[in-house]
Design a protein around this motif. Structure first.
Motif, PDB file in Angstrom:
ATOM      1  N   SER A   1      39.617 100.931  84.304  1.00  0.00           N
ATOM      2  CA  SER A   1      40.998 101.360  84.186  1.00  0.00           C
ATOM      3  C   SER A   1      41.815 100.776  85.313  1.00  0.00           C
ATOM      4  O   SER A   1      41.541 101.046  86.475  1.00  0.00           O
ATOM      5  CB  SER A   1      41.087 102.887  84.209  1.00  0.00           C
ATOM      6  OG  SER A   1      42.425 103.299  84.183  1.00  0.00           O
ATOM      7  N   GLY A   2      42.802  99.939  84.952  1.00  0.00           N
ATOM      8  CA  GLY A   2      43.593  99.275  85.967  1.00  0.00           C
ATOM      9  C   GLY A   2      44.236 100.250  86.926  1.00  0.00           C
ATOM     10  O   GLY A   2      44.377  99.973  88.105  1.00  0.00           O
TER      11      GLY A   2
ATOM     12  N   LEU B   1      43.294 110.682  82.722  1.00  0.00           N
ATOM     13  CA  LEU B   1      42.584 109.410  82.691  1.00  0.00           C
ATOM     14  C   LEU B   1      43.412 108.428  81.874  1.00  0.00           C
ATOM     15  O   LEU B   1      43.811 108.734  80.743  1.00  0.00           O
ATOM     16  CB  LEU B   1      41.189 109.585  82.085  1.00  0.00           C
ATOM     17  CG  LEU B   1      40.084 109.979  83.077  1.00  0.00           C
ATOM     18  CD1 LEU B   1      40.326 111.373  83.646  1.00  0.00           C
ATOM     19  CD2 LEU B   1      38.710 109.915  82.432  1.00  0.00           C
ATOM     20  N   LEU B   2      43.642 107.257  82.442  1.00  0.00           N
ATOM     21  CA  LEU B   2      44.605 106.338  81.862  1.00  0.00           C
ATOM     22  C   LEU B   2      43.946 105.182  81.125  1.00  0.00           C
ATOM     23  O   LEU B   2      42.837 104.764  81.456  1.00  0.00           O
ATOM     24  CB  LEU B   2      45.500 105.766  82.975  1.00  0.00           C
ATOM     25  CG  LEU B   2      46.161 106.804  83.896  1.00  0.00           C
ATOM     26  CD1 LEU B   2      47.003 106.101  84.948  1.00  0.00           C
ATOM     27  CD2 LEU B   2      46.979 107.792  83.091  1.00  0.00           C
ATOM     28  N   LYS B   3      44.653 104.678  80.137  1.00  0.00           N
ATOM     29  CA  LYS B   3      44.206 103.482  79.448  1.00  0.00           C
ATOM     30  C   LYS B   3      44.414 102.285  80.360  1.00  0.00           C
ATOM     31  O   LYS B   3      45.306 102.290  81.215  1.00  0.00           O
ATOM     32  CB  LYS B   3      44.984 103.317  78.142  1.00  0.00           C
ATOM     33  CG  LYS B   3      44.715 104.444  77.146  1.00  0.00           C
ATOM     34  CD  LYS B   3      45.582 104.332  75.910  1.00  0.00           C
ATOM     35  CE  LYS B   3      45.314 105.507  74.966  1.00  0.00           C
ATOM     36  NZ  LYS B   3      46.194 105.489  73.771  1.00  0.00           N
ATOM     37  N   PRO B   4      43.574 101.232  80.223  1.00  0.00           N
ATOM     38  CA  PRO B   4      43.665 100.077  81.125  1.00  0.00           C
ATOM     39  C   PRO B   4      45.071  99.494  81.194  1.00  0.00           C
ATOM     40  O   PRO B   4      45.748  99.317  80.181  1.00  0.00           O
ATOM     41  CB  PRO B   4      42.678  99.073  80.502  1.00  0.00           C
ATOM     42  CG  PRO B   4      41.688  99.924  79.786  1.00  0.00           C
ATOM     43  CD  PRO B   4      42.475 101.100  79.253  1.00  0.00           C
ATOM     44  N   GLY B   5      45.513  99.248  82.425  1.00  0.00           N
ATOM     45  CA  GLY B   5      46.775  98.564  82.636  1.00  0.00           C
ATOM     46  C   GLY B   5      48.018  99.408  82.457  1.00  0.00           C
ATOM     47  O   GLY B   5      49.128  98.866  82.403  1.00  0.00           O
ATOM     48  N   THR B   6      47.873 100.736  82.351  1.00  0.00           N
ATOM     49  CA  THR B   6      49.039 101.586  82.123  1.00  0.00           C
ATOM     50  C   THR B   6      49.422 102.345  83.386  1.00  0.00           C
ATOM     51  O   THR B   6      48.583 102.616  84.255  1.00  0.00           O
ATOM     52  CB  THR B   6      48.794 102.594  80.986  1.00  0.00           C
ATOM     53  OG1 THR B   6      47.699 103.453  81.352  1.00  0.00           O
ATOM     54  CG2 THR B   6      48.468 101.874  79.696  1.00  0.00           C
ATOM     55  N   ASP B   7      50.703 102.716  83.484  1.00  0.00           N
ATOM     56  CA  ASP B   7      51.211 103.508  84.599  1.00  0.00           C
ATOM     57  C   ASP B   7      52.298 104.442  84.055  1.00  0.00           C
ATOM     58  O   ASP B   7      53.476 104.092  84.003  1.00  0.00           O
ATOM     59  CB  ASP B   7      51.794 102.596  85.684  1.00  0.00           C
ATOM     60  CG  ASP B   7      52.274 103.388  86.898  1.00  0.00           C
ATOM     61  OD1 ASP B   7      52.222 104.635  86.856  1.00  0.00           O
ATOM     62  OD2 ASP B   7      52.696 102.756  87.878  1.00  0.00           O
ATOM     63  N   PRO B   8      51.928 105.650  83.622  1.00  0.00           N
ATOM     64  CA  PRO B   8      52.882 106.557  82.964  1.00  0.00           C
ATOM     65  C   PRO B   8      53.615 107.505  83.918  1.00  0.00           C
ATOM     66  O   PRO B   8      54.111 108.546  83.495  1.00  0.00           O
ATOM     67  CB  PRO B   8      51.976 107.332  82.008  1.00  0.00           C
ATOM     68  CG  PRO B   8      50.682 107.437  82.756  1.00  0.00           C
ATOM     69  CD  PRO B   8      50.559 106.174  83.563  1.00  0.00           C
TER      70      PRO B   8
END
Length: 304
Positions: free
Chosen positions: A222-223, A261-268
């Motif tokens: 995860s990025g 837990l975030l999906k790869p490359g995301t920043d919410p």
């Protein structure tokens, strides 16, 4: 000094306990070998120690094949299995003397004294093994694995049953040994992986699903890793799951705290702020975190 596994497979009937795995364990590193129960870890370790034969593929220890040169491999490997096989009626010194004789060790008394000191068995050395706590029995097993000064150490759950003080001592010992030997270390304690291991292999359903240093493994999965948020009151986790980029929601330790837990490359983070405003919530905390090894392990070995 290294261990090299290439396309290794072990079949039990139609079941693939180990399914075409390849990896290398190098000298001077502690390799964490992780996986859920039944993943194939112990089977792989038993093949590397010549307790089991593979169905196909190759495994070499310091250049010696486990299939065609097993006696040389056994001399090079120290092995502590998950279920530590000891003779409970024997005294600690008596058992180590017996183990030293099977290895043909010269000056066994000197070597035994070194290992008793190294593993912290001094006060227990004159007791029968059956009278020892589980933690001290683990120490006896570790001393036995080290007696012949092997180039490769294969340790299956070596810290099982240790109290916190013993745990710190054995962790330190394994780290020290890892500087000069090849160490393959299996454990279910994720904090231990972060404390001891230089590199991690995760095996699931017989296949290698990850082989990386811990930091790279966290970044690869995860990025942005995970987001820890805290509100002024309880929030429905299902609503948080609808935020773009959120893959999973778990409860944090503090009150009204949630780990996203975030999906790869995301920043919410901006969307989380807007979510708080829209739902009349006070946002008390918002911080990015690296995934723990436990979270990485769960993500990579989740049934699917």
């Amino acid at each position: 000094m290294s261990v090299t596994v290439t396309n290794l497979t072990k079949l039990y009937g139609e079941q693939r306990a180990v399914d075409d795995i390849s990896f290398t364990a190098r000298s001077g590193e502690v390799l964490g070998f992780l996986g859920p129960n039944g993943a194939g870890k112990t089977t792989t370790m038993k093949i590397l120690t010549c307790y089991l034969s593979q169905s196909s593929g190759t495994a070499e220890v310091c250049g010696h094949s486990v299939e065609t040169d097993s006696l040389a491999v056994r001399k090079l490997v120290g092995y502590l299995p998950e279920h530590n096989p000891l003779y409970p009626d024997m005294y600690v010194r008596e058992y180590l003397q017996f183990a030293a004789s099977t290895h043909g060790i010269r000056q066994p008394r000197t070597r035994m004294a070194e290992l008793i000191d190294l593993t912290g068995l001094g006060r227990e050395a004159n007791k029968p093994i059956g009278a020892l706590s589980k933690g001290y029995r683990q120490r006896v097993g570790l001393a036995q694995a080290l007696l012949h000064d092997p180039e490769v150490l294969i340790l299956d759950e070596p810290t099982s049953g240790l109290d916190p003080n013993q745990l710190a001592e054995i962790r330190s010992l394994i780290q020290q040994l890892g500087k000069e030997k090849t160490v393959i270390f299996s454990t279910h304690i994720m904090q231990e992986v972060q404390a001891i291991c230089d590199r991690v292999i995760i095996i699931d359903r017989g296949k290698v699903v990850a082989d990386d240093p811990i930091e790279r493994l966290q970044r690869r999965l995860s990025g942005s890793s995970s987001l820890l948020v805290q509100f002024d009151r309880e929030v429905d986790s299902n609503k948080l799951l609808r935020i773009s980029g959120v893959d999973k929601v778990t409860s944090g330790k503090a009150k009204n705290t949630y780990r996203l837990l975030l999906k790869p490359g995301t920043d919410p983070r901006a969307e989380v702020f807007r979510f708080a405003v829209a739902n009349d919530l006070v946002l008390l905390g918002l911080s990015m975190e690296s995934l723990s090894v436990e979270e990485v392990f769960r993500a990579l070995t989740a049934a699917g």
